[in-house]
Design a protein around this motif. Structure first.
Motif, short mmCIF file in Angstrom:
data_model
loop_
_atom_site.label_atom_id
_atom_site.label_comp_id
_atom_site.label_asym_id
_atom_site.label_seq_id
_atom_site.Cartn_x
_atom_site.Cartn_y
_atom_site.Cartn_z
N ARG A 192 0.83 -1.20 0.00
CA ARG A 192 0.00 0.00 0.00
C ARG A 192 0.86 1.25 0.00
NH1 ARG A 192 -1.97 3.87 3.04
NH2 ARG A 192 -0.68 3.27 4.82
N VAL A 193 1.93 1.26 0.81
CA VAL A 193 2.82 2.41 0.88
C VAL A 193 3.52 2.62 -0.46
CG1 VAL A 193 4.91 3.33 1.95
CG2 VAL A 193 3.13 2.27 3.37
N LEU A 194 4.01 1.52 -1.05
CA LEU A 194 4.68 1.62 -2.35
C LEU A 194 3.76 2.21 -3.42
CD1 LEU A 194 6.65 -1.75 -2.51
CD2 LEU A 194 7.63 0.53 -2.37
N LEU A 195 2.51 1.76 -3.44
CA LEU A 195 1.56 2.27 -4.43
C LEU A 195 1.27 3.75 -4.20
CD1 LEU A 195 -0.99 -0.70 -4.67
CD2 LEU A 195 0.60 0.08 -6.44
N MET A 196 1.19 4.15 -2.94
CA MET A 196 0.93 5.55 -2.62
C MET A 196 2.09 6.44 -3.09
SD MET A 196 0.27 7.32 1.11
CE MET A 196 -1.02 6.14 1.49
N VAL A 197 3.30 6.01 -2.77
CA VAL A 197 4.47 6.79 -3.17
C VAL A 197 4.60 6.82 -4.69
CG1 VAL A 197 6.99 6.97 -3.03
CG2 VAL A 197 5.67 6.30 -1.01
N GLU A 198 4.39 5.68 -5.31
CA GLU A 198 4.52 5.60 -6.77
C GLU A 198 3.52 6.53 -7.46
OE1 GLU A 198 4.94 2.11 -10.14
OE2 GLU A 198 3.37 1.90 -8.61
N ALA A 199 2.29 6.56 -6.96
CA ALA A 199 1.27 7.42 -7.56
C ALA A 199 1.68 8.88 -7.50
CB ALA A 199 -0.07 7.21 -6.85
#
Length: 387
Positions: free
Chosen positions: A357-364
């Motif tokens: 979830r954190v990775l997806l948030m940062v990537e977005a």
């Protein structure tokens, strides 16, 4: 007497050795190589016709040390494997019976008889390798001069022999034909369009993609729709969308692609794209690209963000189909997301769904900000963890 102009391919030493192996007067160049050389356009494939039966061809090639492959020996075709590229050698033939999908043939020794079973006059031109004399039995040279695509003899009979000739006619018309087209040929294609339903999906799909690969197939495809031919193989096709796409490709200097153009013809509807891919027996890669094209949405696009998620080719398809600029993609490499799960775990996040979830948030956020550097990625990670 018409002569075949000198071209690079006619100077090939390996081709001269092949002709010598077959014997004096036993071989002539035929079809596309002759036609395209007369038109002064590049030649892709070289075909040779001969009155020798396949077994004799193989024996003579063996004696000359030339490897051969019986690629279509039942229909008289042997492929000579040469250093500068393969050459197909086919025994002269005449049709014994045809059913619109396949023909039963007998070998022949008469050149005119062989020419009579071919599809179009411009494809029934032969040339002597030694003298370069061109043999024209059905007015192909005149038709070539007028850029006229015309069936040999009775157009309807030629189509009844092989229904695929309807699509071949339009492909050749798009590639070589001038305006107005041959009325008799068009009339025969329109009248017998329904016979296309009896052909294999692979053959139809291949011809459609070959047509769509040409520099500007839009006028011809539009004419196919007007004559009722296109609706037989691709109902409800949007030829106006294809015309707009081709114009956009030309305006932006984009490389044409048959799947993108097929995507223009069908509605932006993924289930429909699935059906068309199955109907034309497209490969897995072709199917995937067509479905991606069908998933396009209207409105302004961030080309870089789109390319990051979809890939460069699929993004070019979307942009061109929507009439938008592909220039932002030129000389731009799709970046790799610099943050890995281990870096998130090192910050105290338990391995598992929370890391994802954190990775997806940062990537977005990273994509939205235009792919900033690693320092900014760490700041985005701080913000995500703080949230």
């Amino acid at each position: 007497m018409a002569e075949l102009p000198e071209a690079d391919w006619t100077q090939r030493a390996d081709l001269a050795a092949l002709i010598a192996a077959l014997g004096d007067g036993e071989a002539r160049y035929v079809g596309g190589a002759v036609r395209d050389t007369l038109l002064d356009i590049p030649v892709k494939d070289i075909d040779v016709a001969t009155p020798l039966v396949p077994e004799a061809v193989i024996a003579r090639l063996d004696a000359a040390g030339i490897r051969s492959v019986p690629t279509g020996i039942d229909h008289g075709t042997v492929t000579a494997v040469l250093p500068e590229g393969p050459v197909e050698i086919t025994t002269l033939r005449h049709d014994v019976s045809t059913d619109g999908r396949r023909a039963t043939v007998q070998f022949a020794t008469d050149w005119r008889e062989d020419a009579a079973r071919r599809d179009f006059t411009i494809n029934a031109l032969y040339a002597d390798p030694a003298t370069r004399e061109v043999f024209d039995y059905f007015g192909g040279l005149s038709d070539l001069g007028y850029r006229r695509v015309r069936f040999i003899g009775d157009a309807r009979q030629r189509i009844r022999e092989d229904h695929l000739r309807i699509l071949r006619y339009f492909r050749f018309q798009a590639r070589f034909g001038s305006q107005p087209p041959d009325k008799e040929s068009e009339s025969a294609c329109a009248e017998l369009a329904g016979t296309l339903k009896g052909l294999s999906r692979e053959r139809i799909g291949m011809e459609v993609l070959n047509l769509l690969s040409l520099p500007d197939p839009a006028p011809t495809v539009t004419r196919m729709k007007e004559l009722g031919v296109l609706d037989v193989i691709l109902p409800h096709a949007d030829t106006e969308a294809l015309t707009r796409l081709v114009a956009e490709e030309q305006r932006q200097g984009a490389t044409p692609h048959a799947i993108r153009r097929l995507g223009a013809l069908i509605a932006p509807d993924p289930p429909l794209a699935e059906q068309v891919a199955a109907r034309f027996r497209l490969s897995g890669a072709q199917r995937k690209r067509l479905i991606h094209a069908a998933e396009r949405v209207s409105g302004p696009k961030n080309a870089h963000a789109l390319a990051y998620h979809l890939g460069r080719e699929e993004t070019e398809d979307w942009l061109l189909l929507e009439g938008q600029d592909i220039a932002p993609l030129q000389d731009w490499e799709i970046p790799v997301f610099p943050l890995k799960g281990g870096a998130v775990v090192a910050r105290g996040v338990t391995a598992g769904p929370e890391v994802a979830r954190v990775l997806l948030m940062v990537e977005a956020h990273w994509v939205a900000e235009g792919f900033p550097n690693a320092e900014r990625v760490q700041e985005l990670l701080d913000e995500a963890l703080g949230a």
